[in-house]
Design a protein around this motif. Sequence first.
Motif, PDB file in Angstrom:
ATOM      1  N   ILE A  60       0.868  -1.171   0.000  1.00  0.00           N
ATOM      2  CA  ILE A  60       0.000   0.000   0.000  1.00  0.00           C
ATOM      3  C   ILE A  60       0.910   1.227   0.000  1.00  0.00           C
ATOM      4  O   ILE A  60       1.738   1.400   0.893  1.00  0.00           O
ATOM      5  N   ILE A  61       0.781   2.042  -1.037  1.00  0.00           N
ATOM      6  CA  ILE A  61       1.594   3.259  -1.139  1.00  0.00           C
ATOM      7  C   ILE A  61       0.998   4.332  -0.236  1.00  0.00           C
ATOM      8  O   ILE A  61      -0.196   4.657  -0.339  1.00  0.00           O
ATOM      9  N   LYS A  62       1.850   4.893   0.631  1.00  0.00           N
ATOM     10  CA  LYS A  62       1.410   5.964   1.522  1.00  0.00           C
ATOM     11  C   LYS A  62       2.023   7.276   1.061  1.00  0.00           C
ATOM     12  O   LYS A  62       3.240   7.467   1.131  1.00  0.00           O
ATOM     13  N   LEU A  63       1.150   8.139   0.530  1.00  0.00           N
ATOM     14  CA  LEU A  63       1.619   9.461   0.094  1.00  0.00           C
ATOM     15  C   LEU A  63       1.762  10.349   1.328  1.00  0.00           C
ATOM     16  O   LEU A  63       0.789  10.581   2.057  1.00  0.00           O
ATOM     17  N   LEU A  86       0.168  -3.586  -7.026  1.00  0.00           N
ATOM     18  CA  LEU A  86      -0.070  -2.593  -5.982  1.00  0.00           C
ATOM     19  C   LEU A  86      -1.404  -2.865  -5.287  1.00  0.00           C
ATOM     20  O   LEU A  86      -2.428  -3.054  -5.944  1.00  0.00           O
ATOM     21  N   LYS A  87      -1.387  -2.861  -3.951  1.00  0.00           N
ATOM     22  CA  LYS A  87      -2.581  -3.250  -3.198  1.00  0.00           C
ATOM     23  C   LYS A  87      -3.471  -2.071  -2.818  1.00  0.00           C
ATOM     24  O   LYS A  87      -4.697  -2.218  -2.701  1.00  0.00           O
ATOM     25  N   GLY A  88      -2.873  -0.916  -2.570  1.00  0.00           N
ATOM     26  CA  GLY A  88      -3.694   0.193  -2.112  1.00  0.00           C
ATOM     27  C   GLY A  88      -2.945   1.505  -2.150  1.00  0.00           C
ATOM     28  O   GLY A  88      -1.734   1.561  -2.403  1.00  0.00           O
ATOM     29  N   VAL A  92      -8.509   2.342  -1.095  1.00  0.00           N
ATOM     30  CA  VAL A  92      -8.184   3.768  -1.229  1.00  0.00           C
ATOM     31  C   VAL A  92      -8.632   4.455   0.054  1.00  0.00           C
ATOM     32  O   VAL A  92      -9.820   4.396   0.413  1.00  0.00           O
ATOM     33  N   THR A  93      -7.691   5.067   0.753  1.00  0.00           N
ATOM     34  CA  THR A  93      -8.016   5.791   1.979  1.00  0.00           C
ATOM     35  C   THR A  93      -7.442   7.196   1.923  1.00  0.00           C
ATOM     36  O   THR A  93      -6.479   7.452   1.197  1.00  0.00           O
ATOM     37  N   VAL A  94      -8.037   8.102   2.714  1.00  0.00           N
ATOM     38  CA  VAL A  94      -7.639   9.508   2.707  1.00  0.00           C
ATOM     39  C   VAL A  94      -7.565  10.007   4.146  1.00  0.00           C
ATOM     40  O   VAL A  94      -8.442   9.705   4.971  1.00  0.00           O
ATOM     41  N   ASP A  95      -6.523  10.764   4.438  1.00  0.00           N
ATOM     42  CA  ASP A  95      -6.427  11.401   5.753  1.00  0.00           C
ATOM     43  C   ASP A  95      -7.639  12.301   5.981  1.00  0.00           C
ATOM     44  O   ASP A  95      -8.038  13.061   5.082  1.00  0.00           O
ATOM     45  N   ALA A 150     -12.667   9.449   0.998  1.00  0.00           N
ATOM     46  CA  ALA A 150     -12.903   8.110   0.458  1.00  0.00           C
ATOM     47  C   ALA A 150     -14.070   7.467   1.201  1.00  0.00           C
ATOM     48  O   ALA A 150     -14.136   7.520   2.424  1.00  0.00           O
ATOM     49  N   VAL A 151     -14.964   6.877   0.448  1.00  0.00           N
ATOM     50  CA  VAL A 151     -16.094   6.143   1.000  1.00  0.00           C
ATOM     51  C   VAL A 151     -16.131   4.782   0.324  1.00  0.00           C
ATOM     52  O   VAL A 151     -16.204   4.706  -0.910  1.00  0.00           O
ATOM     53  N   ASP A 152     -16.071   3.737   1.120  1.00  0.00           N
ATOM     54  CA  ASP A 152     -16.089   2.369   0.594  1.00  0.00           C
ATOM     55  C   ASP A 152     -15.007   2.183  -0.472  1.00  0.00           C
ATOM     56  O   ASP A 152     -15.239   1.583  -1.521  1.00  0.00           O
ATOM     57  N   ASN A 153     -13.823   2.762  -0.197  1.00  0.00           N
ATOM     58  CA  ASN A 153     -12.649   2.651  -1.074  1.00  0.00           C
ATOM     59  C   ASN A 153     -12.837   3.316  -2.443  1.00  0.00           C
ATOM     60  O   ASN A 153     -12.095   3.037  -3.389  1.00  0.00           O
ATOM     61  N   ILE A 154     -13.808   4.211  -2.539  1.00  0.00           N
ATOM     62  CA  ILE A 154     -13.990   5.040  -3.738  1.00  0.00           C
ATOM     63  C   ILE A 154     -13.563   6.460  -3.380  1.00  0.00           C
ATOM     64  O   ILE A 154     -13.989   7.001  -2.350  1.00  0.00           O
ATOM     65  N   LEU A 155     -12.739   7.050  -4.206  1.00  0.00           N
ATOM     66  CA  LEU A 155     -12.242   8.399  -3.945  1.00  0.00           C
ATOM     67  C   LEU A 155     -13.184   9.443  -4.538  1.00  0.00           C
ATOM     68  O   LEU A 155     -13.562   9.363  -5.712  1.00  0.00           O
TER      69      LEU A 155
END
Length: 553
Positions: free
Chosen positions: A69-72, A90-92, A116-119, A127-132
Amino acid sequence: MLPASLLSIGDEAFSGCENLGYVVIGDGVKTIGQQAFYNCNHMLELSLGWDLETVGDKAFQGCIMLSQIIKLPDNVKSVGTYSFADCTLLKGIHIGKSLETIGLVAFSNCRDLLTVTVDEENPNFTAVDNILYTKDMTSVELCPTARADAYEMPASVTGVAPGAFFMCGSVPSVTLSDNVTEIGDWAFAMCETLPELKLPASLVRLGDHAFDMCTSVKSVSIGDKLEYVGKYAFNGLALVENFDIPSTVSHIGASAFAGCIAMKSLAIPEGVTAVEDATFQNCTALQSITIPESVTSIGDFAFQFCMKLPEINLPDAVTTIGQSALYACVGLKELTLPSELTYIGPWGIAGCPELKKITCGDKLQMVDYHAFDYLSSLTEINLPNSLVIISKNAFEGCSKLTEINLGTSLETIDEGAFINCSGLKSLHFHDALTFIGAEAFKGCRAITAVTSDAAVPPVIDNDNAFVATVYNKAQLAVPAESLDAYKEAESWKKFVNITAQSSAIGEIGADIDDSDAAPVYYNMNGIRVDNPAPGLYIVKRGTKVNKEYVTRP
């Protein structure tokens, strides 16, 4: 690990470095350039430093072994186009606090991407349900490629960002919000499992490649507010038989319906001004097309390989027919060209073996190379007096054409223009003609009569416009006052039978005094000479043509 003192990584710095396995970007690095780690296909793990602000276009594209999972980091503000594309394992992706922009298809073909997650402190995305989405939930920005669940769009959404669902080949269905007004470029391209498209009544703009190669779609419904259909919008929808385009549409882009091989009919709405390049290319089942009077041009490849189209009514306002526009429309038998048409492009109406009759308007000026190539059934075409140029191989292989009116304004017959028109029996060149290209009438062995009204013999390139049979057996009739000029001109003098015809120019000259007209000089091959040296020339004064000996410059 890169040095702590490093502030930026330049474009292509490590591009193609296959031995890189673990990469740690130091905290001091603020910029990673374009293609910096492009195709580092053995990279197993990537750690990005906290000071990083910009990830360039294609920076990590093709790092196919990255499976994390790439963390920006929180300072990252922009991620470029294709930045992580083709990172297939790539997983996430986790988006930090400051991200403002994500480039087009930044995560395309990341086949295992699922999360897909967002701070929470990010003011731009959520992100909601992994949708950005955008923070206000009005735009869908990214669906992870590995998603395999149906998707129902929240009512708050009014737009789908470019590339948002690009290559989401496992999503079984998408329900669009009734409030969506715009679907961006590449938004759903290559979503190969979607069974149908129900575009909402609110939709106004459909971007380029919006549903390109959605190959499982069987039906499309379109709302009545749509105005713009982008290029390649429905390209490759091979199972759809009918598209009902609303009257509100004023633009249909290039290749919009290309490859829709099941489509049988379509009506282009009034207000559309062009059938653009390849709009209906390879629509092999198309049997009916309605083109409105508002259309003024037919683009390159517009109807190429529409093999079941039995007829096409082109509006009179059309001025140009582009390259291969009607190429291989093998069902056409007759064609009436628009009255305003001035130009037919290369191979524009070529390869239509059943086409027997073409009716031209009176404004056509140029027929480009191979324009009517191998219309093997063509027996009738009326070239207008407006025509100036017949380009290379324009009528090649029109073997059933026995006669053709070349028009009074024709100046140029280019190389191979009528090659292998084996049925041609006679030719009439008018006085505007100045040039005949090499092998223009090669293979035209049936010609028995050639008439030329040109007082000055037209230049024949390479001395081989006609075959030997024609030179030996055909009758060449020329203006009486130019008889000697033809007998002495290159190529023309090869005709065994040259006779004089009554001269329209001579008759006019009998009643008009041209003695004060400025002389125009031509050598005995018909080539204009501006500063003649002493010798014998063809001299034209107004409407009168004579041979004169010039004694001094």
